[in-house]
Structure formats: C-alpha cells, structure tokens
Design an enzyme around this catalytic site. Structure first.
Site, PDB file in Angstrom:
ATOM      1  N   HIS A  29     -51.560 -55.593 -66.361  1.00 17.08           N
ATOM      2  CA  HIS A  29     -51.532 -55.545 -67.999  1.00 17.08           C
ATOM      3  C   HIS A  29     -51.164 -54.485 -67.942  1.00 17.08           C
ATOM      4  CE1 HIS A  29     -54.080 -59.837 -67.924  1.00 17.08           C
ATOM      5  NE2 HIS A  29     -52.885 -59.658 -67.793  1.00 17.08           N
ATOM      6  N   GLU A  68     -53.587 -51.535 -68.957  1.00 17.76           N
ATOM      7  CA  GLU A  68     -54.507 -51.398 -68.498  1.00 17.76           C
ATOM      8  C   GLU A  68     -54.134 -50.460 -67.589  1.00 17.76           C
ATOM      9  OE1 GLU A  68     -56.682 -55.397 -67.391  1.00 17.76           O
ATOM     10  OE2 GLU A  68     -56.023 -56.165 -69.200  1.00 17.76           O
ATOM     11  N   HIS A  70     -57.884 -54.378 -63.639  1.00 23.63           N
ATOM     12  CA  HIS A  70     -58.128 -54.325 -65.122  1.00 23.63           C
ATOM     13  C   HIS A  70     -58.914 -53.504 -65.541  1.00 23.63           C
ATOM     14  CE1 HIS A  70     -55.481 -58.727 -65.040  1.00 23.63           C
ATOM     15  NE2 HIS A  70     -56.112 -57.996 -63.556  1.00 23.63           N
ATOM     16  N   GLU A 118     -62.992 -55.554 -63.001  1.00 22.23           N
ATOM     17  CA  GLU A 118     -62.868 -55.227 -65.148  1.00 22.23           C
ATOM     18  C   GLU A 118     -63.722 -53.640 -64.501  1.00 22.23           C
ATOM     19  OE1 GLU A 118     -60.725 -56.526 -67.394  1.00 22.23           O
ATOM     20  OE2 GLU A 118     -60.405 -58.151 -66.363  1.00 22.23           O
TER      21      GLU A 118
END
Length: 532
Positions: free
Chosen positions: A185, A188, A292, A376
């Site tokens: 993404h 990010e 991410h 993440e």
C-alpha cells in the site's frame, strides 16, 4: 604526565571528516559514546548494554589519510577486541603540556571500537531508492543482484534485490529462498524504509547472525511493490487511504487469485500483482513477510474463513511461535497504538481481525506452502522522519531472526534411482495442508517446530513414500535424500523424468546434461560425511 578525560583521543579523531559513529567502551566508566559532531551520548551502563544489543560492527583499523591527532605517549588495546561477553576497552595517556600533532596512522590501526555503519536513515523517494539500490548492487556485485521483476501501472520498475554471501544472482541447490516485501500500500512507508536499511545492513555488517544468514540463505527484498502510490502519498498522513491504491485504483492486497475461486474486488489483475505471481512461480520461497503500516500486529493465515468460521491454519503452531518471537523484539514500536490486539499478544489470524479475499499471504501459503506473514509495524502510516531510527532499531534483529527460521525443520532432495528429480511431486507433513511443491531440481523445504512427524511424498496426489522424522532443538534443519524407484510412481502414468521439460527462468538454476552426475556426486558426498 596528566591523564586525559575519557575519550580524549576519540574526541580528537572525531573532529575529522569521517561519517561514522565510534563507540569506545571503558571498563570503569562503562561507556563514553561520541558522535561525529563531538556530542557526548552516554556514560550509563544501560545505554552501553543497548549498544551491545544493537550489535554494531567491529572496527579494527581506519583509513585516516591526512589525519593528525595529538601526541600520545601511551596506548594499549586488548587483543581480543569485542568478541566475548566481556567488555574490552582501550585507554591512553596524553601530555597536556605538549599538545602537538603528528601523523598517527600506524598507531590508530591498533584501535578496537564499535562502528555503526552510516546507514542513510531518512525517507527516500522512488528515484532515490532506485539510485541507492543500483549503487549497492554495483558496490557489492558478488553479494547483491538487482532484478526488475516487472513494472507498475505508471511504468516504474519494480525492484527486487537478491542478497547472499555467494552466487546472489542464481539459485543454489538446497539453499533456501526467503523474501520481504514492503510498501504494498503506497501510503504505508515505514516498511519500505526499514527494508531499504536492511539491504545495506546485510551487505555491510560483520554481525554473527547476519553472516550466518547471508552464508546459508538467499534473501529477496522488494522495498516498494507500489511505487506509484508512494509518489502521491503525503508525509505525516497517519490514517487516510490517499496513495494506498495503484494508479488504476486497485488494492493490491485484495487482488491475488483466491484458492477456491471467490470473487475479488477488481476483475482486473494489476501489473504489480502479476509481477509477484510470476516471481512466486519461479522462486521456491520457504518463508516470506509483507510489511504494512496503520497498526501494530503480526497477521497470520488465514485472511478469510475458508471452512465455516475456522481461521486457524494447519501450521498455526509455527505461525504463533515466529509471530510472538518477532513481537517480543519490537513491542516498543506500539507506543501510541490503540491496543486492539493486547488480548492476542499482538499476533492475530487475519480473518479474526477482519476478513479479506485476495490477500497476498494466503495466495503464497495455499499455492506453494510458503510460510507467509503480514507485519503491521507502525500505527501511523507515514510518520515523522525522526521516528525512523527507532523503527529500524526495534525491527532490525527481529527481521534477521525471522529469516533464519527458514533453516528450521527439514529439507532435502527427492530423486529416482537414476538421481533425477521426479516431476509433479509434493511433500506433506502428517496431514497438514497446504502441501509443499518439490522443485525442478528435486528440492524441498518445510519449516517445522521440534517434534516427531510423518513425512509423506505425493506423486500426482498419490502417496508414494512416507517416513517418520524427528526435528530436534537445533537451528540446523534435518537434511534428507529420498530415493524413490521409478517403478513405484510409474504406475500413476508418470512421464519419463529424463525428458521432462524445464521452463527457462532468470530466477532458476537450469538442469544441464550433467545434472545427474552432479546430483549423484552430492549424494556420495553426503554419505561420506555421515560415516566420518
């Protein structure tokens, strides 16, 4: 003769032009740390322990042409450097009455110190990232191979850097392949940066774990999978989706074919998705992680409920172990997060968080048996630049230890009596799914925790071999060579392995007409080692 303040020689040296940070550890003061701007960093024991934990590289000599330092009347250094748990140190005396300068190059070659390689910790544009990757690959041609695996919708090269201590540009028999992907993404961005720093660190560090990784593994790092999104993302934007998608408005983590054919958000397969699919089809990855931002949690398969409300994969024991091992090293980066996952220890199965279809990790896991995780690592998607050092420090050792997990479990060769690979072959552990594809060279790898298992070999989905294996508490994999006579599997209408066509690929080692001889030599070598 007056004894100078701690770090005097270092103080003078650091007024020179060298862009490195030098750490001098003394037995009595426990630490006098100076930077290139001559600022005193610390004299506390706890800070020095942190420095040691960060494992900066050992420096034993300097290129200090044209450097002049004060006259030193006494200087001595432990010959052991920093190679044990004990802190070794350097001391010196200097005449305060006669502060004359002279050429000290011979003297300085005896200094032992910690050197923190000057990794460029800042944000990089796509153009700057490209220049950095090209410079690193040209500086370290035997250890780094830069590959364009495809292009983005906007025409930007999708760069993958392959790293290893040897033969970085080709697959080596039984050497496991691992990969990290960042910036899927585009908004990010922390993942892109820590992976870019990791590339440089793997190429420059003398740390024992780094050397172990580089000597045993080929590491693929793709810092940015979505460079178009990166270019339009906004610095300081923590929560929006601006820059998340490709130029044709596709969410790449909803764009991979579903194993059971579920409908995707977009009927179009993005160019970026196609590039990764092609890479996975050509490189036998054992382990992979996708970086991410926007939360602090390790996300494991499954990303959707495939059967009823079951989110737990057959390899959940492996995922829980390596996920929590990673979190335990990086938990300080969760500062400022809401804390949605405290009840799971910051490791969650994807579907239990929220369900998606078309995720990249489930695609790699279902189709190839690759251990896949989604990391993440920053609650803010594009945080302030002064936070990058902390993100790097907290993730660095965890990233290295995660990649070393590819050495855990079992690996080996599956061949027929002519020492040729057997096509259409898979390995299953107990009744775990997915199965692992055997490569065109006859190789397989399977990450496993210590324990006893049944290893099964399938030929065209038919069981043709099984044996009990025991995985011990060791960082080295169990190494097997399994010979299956052609008479065993030919009953399932196998084609002759000698005539099996092998697709040409820039990522694979190609079997030559000498392949059988080479494989036979390997078997003999392994046998000789086992009886010595």
């Amino acid at each position: 003769m007056n004894k100078t303040k701690p770090g005097y020689l270092l103080d003078k040296l650091l007024k020179t032009r060298y862009p490195l940070t030098y750490y001098l550890i003394r037995q009595q003061e426990f630490g006098r740390v100076f930077s290139t701007n001559n600022e005193l960093f610390t004299s506390s024991e706890s800070e020095v322990k942190l420095i040691r934990k960060q494992k900066a590289s050992l420096c034993a000599a300097f290129d200090i042409s044209d450097t002049k330092v004060p006259q030193v009347s006494k200087f001595y250094t432990s010959q052991n450097g920093f190679n044990s748990d004990q802190d070794y140190y350097s001391t010196h005396e200097q005449s305060s009455e006669n502060d004359e300068e002279y050429d000290a190059r011979p003297l300085l070659k005896t200094i032992f110190c910690y050197v923190n390689h000057a990794i460029d910790i800042r944000y990089h544009t796509y153009a700057e990232m490209t220049v950095k990757l090209k410079n690193l690959s040209s500086t370290y041609p035997t250890k780094a191979s830069l590959v364009e695996i495809g292009t983005s919708q906007g025409g930007k090269s999708l760069w993958a850097m392959a790293l290893s201590a040897y033969s970085a540009s080709e697959h080596v028999l039984l050497r496991p392949e691992v990969k990290y992907i960042g910036n899927m993404h585009g908004n990010e961005v922390v993942g892109l940066e820590v992976l870019l720093y990791l590339i440089e660190y793997l190429l420059t560090s003398n740390d024992t774990q780094v050397q172990k990784l580089m000597n045993s593994t080929r590491i693929w790092i793709i810092p940015s999978m979505n460079p178009d999104g990166l270019e339009i993302s906004q610095y300081g934007d923590c929560i929006s989706t601006y820059g998340r998608f490709t130029l044709n408005n596709i969410d790449l983590n909803r764009n991979f074919p579903d194993y059971y054919g579920a409908k995707l958000d977009s009927p179009i397969q993005a160019q970026e998705t196609s590039a990764i699919i092609s890479l996975l089809a050509n490189v036998p990855f054992v382990l992979s992680a996708n970086y991410h931002g926007g939360a602090f949690v390790i996300n494991t398969p499954y990303d959707r409920y495939y059967v009823g409300r079951l989110s737990t994969s057959d390899d959940d024991d492996i995922y829980q172990m390596i996920g929590h091992a990673y979190v335990n090293r990086t938990v300080l980066t969760s500062d400022g997060c809401i804390g949605d996952f405290t009840n799971t220890g910051d490791v969650t199965r994807g579907a239990d968080w929220y369900e998606i279809v078309g995720g990249m990790q489930d695609y790699g896991y279902w189709n190839y048996g690759t251990i896949e995780l989604t990391m993440e690592i920053s609650c803010c998607k594009y945080p302030a630049s002064d936070t990058l050092t902390n993100y790097w420090n907290y993730n660095r050792d965890a990233m290295i230890e995660l990649l070393l997990q590819a050495q855990r479990g079992v690996k080996g060769l599956i061949l027929n009596e002519y020492f040729n690979p057997i096509p259409s072959t898979q390995v299953m552990i107990n009744n775990r799914k997915p199965v692992v594809q055997v490569t065109n060279l006859g190789e397989f790898w399977r990450v496993l925790l210590p324990g006893t298992y049944i290893l099964k070999v399938l030929y065209r989905n038919n069981l043709v071999y099984n044996q009990t294996i025991t995985i011990s508490e060791t960082s080295l994999p169990l190494n097997l060579t399994i010979i299956i006579p052609s008479s065993v599997y030919s009953v399932y209408n196998a084609t002759a392995t000698q005539s099996a066509a092998i697709a040409l690929s820039p990522f694979h080692t190609i079997l030559s007409h000498n392949a059988s001889i080479l494989l036979f030599s390997l078997i003999v070598s392994l046998f000789i080692r086992s009886v010595k």
